[in-house]
Design a protein around this motif. Sequence first.
Motif, PDB file in Angstrom:
ATOM      1  N   ILE A  65       0.839  -1.203   0.070  1.00 20.36           N
ATOM      2  CA  ILE A  65       0.076  -0.025  -0.038  1.00 20.36           C
ATOM      3  C   ILE A  65       0.974   1.181   0.069  1.00 20.36           C
ATOM      4  CG2 ILE A  65      -2.094  -1.171   1.099  1.00 20.36           C
ATOM      5  CD1 ILE A  65      -1.199   0.108   3.724  1.00 20.36           C
ATOM      6  N   GLU A  66       0.345   2.328  -0.079  1.00 20.79           N
ATOM      7  CA  GLU A  66       1.080   3.566  -0.369  1.00 20.79           C
ATOM      8  C   GLU A  66       1.899   3.948   0.816  1.00 20.79           C
ATOM      9  OE1 GLU A  66       0.491   8.196  -1.950  1.00 20.79           O
ATOM     10  OE2 GLU A  66      -1.349   6.910  -1.619  1.00 20.79           O
ATOM     11  N   SER A  67       3.231   4.488   0.512  1.00 25.00           N
ATOM     12  CA  SER A  67       3.983   4.932   1.529  1.00 25.00           C
ATOM     13  C   SER A  67       4.785   5.944   0.972  1.00 25.00           C
ATOM     14  CB  SER A  67       4.683   4.096   2.648  1.00 25.00           C
ATOM     15  OG  SER A  67       5.715   3.248   1.876  1.00 25.00           O
ATOM     16  N   ASN A  68       5.511   6.731   1.658  1.00 24.94           N
ATOM     17  CA  ASN A  68       6.551   7.832   0.801  1.00 24.94           C
ATOM     18  C   ASN A  68       8.020   7.833   1.404  1.00 24.94           C
ATOM     19  OD1 ASN A  68       6.217   9.295   3.064  1.00 24.94           O
ATOM     20  ND2 ASN A  68       5.348  10.783   2.021  1.00 24.94           N
ATOM     21  N   ILE A  69       8.940   7.922   0.386  1.00 24.92           N
ATOM     22  CA  ILE A  69      10.237   7.778   1.024  1.00 24.92           C
ATOM     23  C   ILE A  69      10.582   9.372   1.438  1.00 24.92           C
ATOM     24  CG2 ILE A  69      12.649   7.333   0.258  1.00 24.92           C
ATOM     25  CD1 ILE A  69      11.963   5.442  -1.475  1.00 24.92           C
ATOM     26  N   ASN A  70      11.436   9.474   2.729  1.00 19.00           N
ATOM     27  CA  ASN A  70      11.592  10.701   3.100  1.00 19.00           C
ATOM     28  C   ASN A  70      13.282  10.713   3.552  1.00 19.00           C
ATOM     29  OD1 ASN A  70      12.175  13.147   4.225  1.00 19.00           O
ATOM     30  ND2 ASN A  70      10.853  12.945   5.923  1.00 19.00           N
ATOM     31  N   GLY A  71      14.168  11.299   2.525  1.00 18.59           N
ATOM     32  CA  GLY A  71      15.615  11.167   2.656  1.00 18.59           C
ATOM     33  C   GLY A  71      16.209   9.813   2.704  1.00 18.59           C
ATOM     34  N   THR A  72      16.676   9.484   3.944  1.00 17.68           N
ATOM     35  CA  THR A  72      17.400   8.445   4.061  1.00 17.68           C
ATOM     36  C   THR A  72      16.384   7.377   4.785  1.00 17.68           C
ATOM     37  OG1 THR A  72      18.162   9.002   6.223  1.00 17.68           O
ATOM     38  CG2 THR A  72      19.634   9.523   4.313  1.00 17.68           C
ATOM     39  N   LEU A  73      15.255   7.611   4.860  1.00 14.65           N
ATOM     40  CA  LEU A  73      14.462   6.733   5.459  1.00 14.65           C
ATOM     41  C   LEU A  73      13.653   6.032   4.242  1.00 14.65           C
ATOM     42  CD1 LEU A  73      12.875   9.059   8.332  1.00 14.65           C
ATOM     43  CD2 LEU A  73      14.472   7.382   8.430  1.00 14.65           C
ATOM     44  N   GLN A  74      14.183   4.780   4.138  1.00 11.52           N
ATOM     45  CA  GLN A  74      13.506   3.829   3.233  1.00 11.52           C
ATOM     46  C   GLN A  74      12.448   3.191   3.815  1.00 11.52           C
ATOM     47  OE1 GLN A  74      14.720   3.828   0.321  1.00 11.52           O
ATOM     48  NE2 GLN A  74      16.097   5.377   0.796  1.00 11.52           N
ATOM     49  N   ASN A  75      11.264   2.756   3.148  1.00 14.07           N
ATOM     50  CA  ASN A  75      10.139   2.376   3.901  1.00 14.07           C
ATOM     51  C   ASN A  75       9.079   1.581   2.697  1.00 14.07           C
ATOM     52  OD1 ASN A  75       7.713   4.133   3.152  1.00 14.07           O
ATOM     53  ND2 ASN A  75       9.626   5.605   3.561  1.00 14.07           N
ATOM     54  N   ALA A  76       8.226   0.794   3.380  1.00  8.22           N
ATOM     55  CA  ALA A  76       7.250   0.082   2.610  1.00  8.22           C
ATOM     56  C   ALA A  76       6.300  -0.150   3.440  1.00  8.22           C
ATOM     57  CB  ALA A  76       7.724  -1.211   1.802  1.00  8.22           C
ATOM     58  N   ALA A  77       4.727  -0.274   3.085  1.00  4.79           N
ATOM     59  CA  ALA A  77       3.895  -0.476   3.847  1.00  4.79           C
ATOM     60  C   ALA A  77       2.997  -1.633   3.079  1.00  4.79           C
ATOM     61  CB  ALA A  77       2.871   0.673   4.068  1.00  4.79           C
ATOM     62  N   PRO A  81      -3.192 -10.274   5.004  1.00  6.51           N
ATOM     63  CA  PRO A  81      -4.465 -11.014   4.832  1.00  6.51           C
ATOM     64  C   PRO A  81      -5.398 -10.882   5.966  1.00  6.51           C
ATOM     65  CG  PRO A  81      -2.608 -12.168   4.033  1.00  6.51           C
ATOM     66  CD  PRO A  81      -2.122 -11.053   4.535  1.00  6.51           C
ATOM     67  N   ASN A  82      -4.692 -10.915   7.224  1.00  6.66           N
ATOM     68  CA  ASN A  82      -5.570 -10.914   8.599  1.00  6.66           C
ATOM     69  C   ASN A  82      -6.067  -9.313   8.948  1.00  6.66           C
ATOM     70  OD1 ASN A  82      -3.211 -10.052   9.298  1.00  6.66           O
ATOM     71  ND2 ASN A  82      -2.837 -11.440  10.947  1.00  6.66           N
ATOM     72  N   GLY A  83      -5.781  -8.505   7.895  1.00  2.00           N
ATOM     73  CA  GLY A  83      -6.388  -7.134   8.159  1.00  2.00           C
ATOM     74  C   GLY A  83      -5.582  -6.270   8.970  1.00  2.00           C
ATOM     75  N   LYS A  84      -4.386  -6.559   9.098  1.00  2.00           N
ATOM     76  CA  LYS A  84      -3.274  -5.562   9.970  1.00  2.00           C
ATOM     77  C   LYS A  84      -2.658  -4.746   8.633  1.00  2.00           C
ATOM     78  CE  LYS A  84      -2.298  -8.544  13.653  1.00  2.00           C
ATOM     79  NZ  LYS A  84      -1.141  -9.359  14.283  1.00  2.00           N
ATOM     80  N   ILE A  85      -1.977  -3.645   9.170  1.00  4.91           N
ATOM     81  CA  ILE A  85      -1.211  -2.741   8.244  1.00  4.91           C
ATOM     82  C   ILE A  85       0.169  -2.904   8.879  1.00  4.91           C
ATOM     83  CG2 ILE A  85      -0.906  -0.120   7.583  1.00  4.91           C
ATOM     84  CD1 ILE A  85      -3.386  -1.383   6.363  1.00  4.91           C
ATOM     85  N   VAL A  86       1.045  -3.184   7.955  1.00  6.56           N
ATOM     86  CA  VAL A  86       2.359  -3.025   8.660  1.00  6.56           C
ATOM     87  C   VAL A  86       3.363  -1.952   7.840  1.00  6.56           C
ATOM     88  CG1 VAL A  86       4.354  -4.584   8.626  1.00  6.56           C
ATOM     89  CG2 VAL A  86       2.348  -5.595   9.103  1.00  6.56           C
ATOM     90  N   LEU A  87       4.108  -1.274   8.533  1.00 10.99           N
ATOM     91  CA  LEU A  87       5.128  -0.071   7.794  1.00 10.99           C
ATOM     92  C   LEU A  87       6.317  -0.719   8.305  1.00 10.99           C
ATOM     93  CD1 LEU A  87       5.767   2.350   6.609  1.00 10.99           C
ATOM     94  CD2 LEU A  87       5.418   3.370   8.773  1.00 10.99           C
ATOM     95  N   ILE A  88       7.270  -1.075   7.526  1.00 11.33           N
ATOM     96  CA  ILE A  88       8.663  -1.035   7.898  1.00 11.33           C
ATOM     97  C   ILE A  88       9.582  -0.017   7.214  1.00 11.33           C
ATOM     98  CG2 ILE A  88      10.662  -2.629   7.418  1.00 11.33           C
ATOM     99  CD1 ILE A  88       8.800  -4.985   6.880  1.00 11.33           C
ATOM    100  N   VAL A  89      10.438   0.727   8.289  1.00  6.34           N
ATOM    101  CA  VAL A  89      11.269   1.685   7.585  1.00  6.34           C
ATOM    102  C   VAL A  89      12.650   1.353   8.181  1.00  6.34           C
ATOM    103  CG1 VAL A  89      11.393   4.170   8.336  1.00  6.34           C
ATOM    104  CG2 VAL A  89       9.308   3.267   8.457  1.00  6.34           C
ATOM    105  N   GLU A  90      13.599   1.792   7.311  1.00  8.78           N
ATOM    106  CA  GLU A  90      15.042   1.644   7.459  1.00  8.78           C
ATOM    107  C   GLU A  90      15.610   2.913   7.425  1.00  8.78           C
ATOM    108  OE1 GLU A  90      18.978   0.242   5.726  1.00  8.78           O
ATOM    109  OE2 GLU A  90      17.258   0.398   4.493  1.00  8.78           O
ATOM    110  N   ASN A  91      16.543   3.346   8.386  1.00  2.97           N
ATOM    111  CA  ASN A  91      17.356   4.421   8.304  1.00  2.97           C
ATOM    112  C   ASN A  91      18.656   4.193   7.717  1.00  2.97           C
ATOM    113  OD1 ASN A  91      18.659   6.919   8.797  1.00  2.97           O
ATOM    114  ND2 ASN A  91      18.331   7.052  10.965  1.00  2.97           N
ATOM    115  N   ASP A  92      18.705   4.593   6.323  1.00  6.43           N
ATOM    116  CA  ASP A  92      19.955   4.250   5.750  1.00  6.43           C
ATOM    117  C   ASP A  92      21.109   5.251   5.990  1.00  6.43           C
ATOM    118  OD1 ASP A  92      19.689   2.050   4.104  1.00  6.43           O
ATOM    119  OD2 ASP A  92      19.109   3.270   2.331  1.00  6.43           O
ATOM    120  N   GLY A  93      20.648   6.347   6.588  1.00 10.77           N
ATOM    121  CA  GLY A  93      21.573   7.294   6.863  1.00 10.77           C
ATOM    122  C   GLY A  93      22.821   7.482   8.252  1.00 10.77           C
ATOM    123  N   GLY A  94      23.404   8.189   8.367  1.00 12.65           N
ATOM    124  CA  GLY A  94      24.578   8.317   9.295  1.00 12.65           C
ATOM    125  C   GLY A  94      24.104   8.753  10.516  1.00 12.65           C
TER     126      GLY A  94
END
Length: 123
Positions: A65-77, A81-94
């Motif tokens: 589903i929709e999410s956006n990238i902000n600078g060094t914060l890579q993410n996906a949402a 199937p069980n109705g939960k929303i999951v957002l994973i965010v990774e900080n690639d920066g220093g």
Amino acid sequence: MRNWSKNALEWNLANNEYYEPHTNGGCTVCKGGLTIDNAGNITRNVGYYIVGHASKFVPQGSVSIESNINGTLQNAAFSTPNGKIVLIVENDGGNDESFNVKYNDKWFTIALPAGAVGTFIWK
């Protein structure tokens, strides 16, 4: 796992210290999830941890589903199937990064240390 892909994959499950095997014309410096050297020593690479982490929270049948990238914060949402929303965010920066998360007109601010991964789940 962005841009409405239906899957995510690693280049190789495992490779040797020379990044082999790979297909002709393929990536000659891509690491698999594991590197196994000539002595049989195993090194777990970042891909190993990415697949392990994502598969724990994003089961088969989930939809991107929709999410956006902000600078060094890579993410996906995802919607699972069980109705939960999951957002994973990774900080690639220093540096530590603060960011806002908004869902259903509610939001919060959180910070991730450099190199950290955050996983957020809504029911």
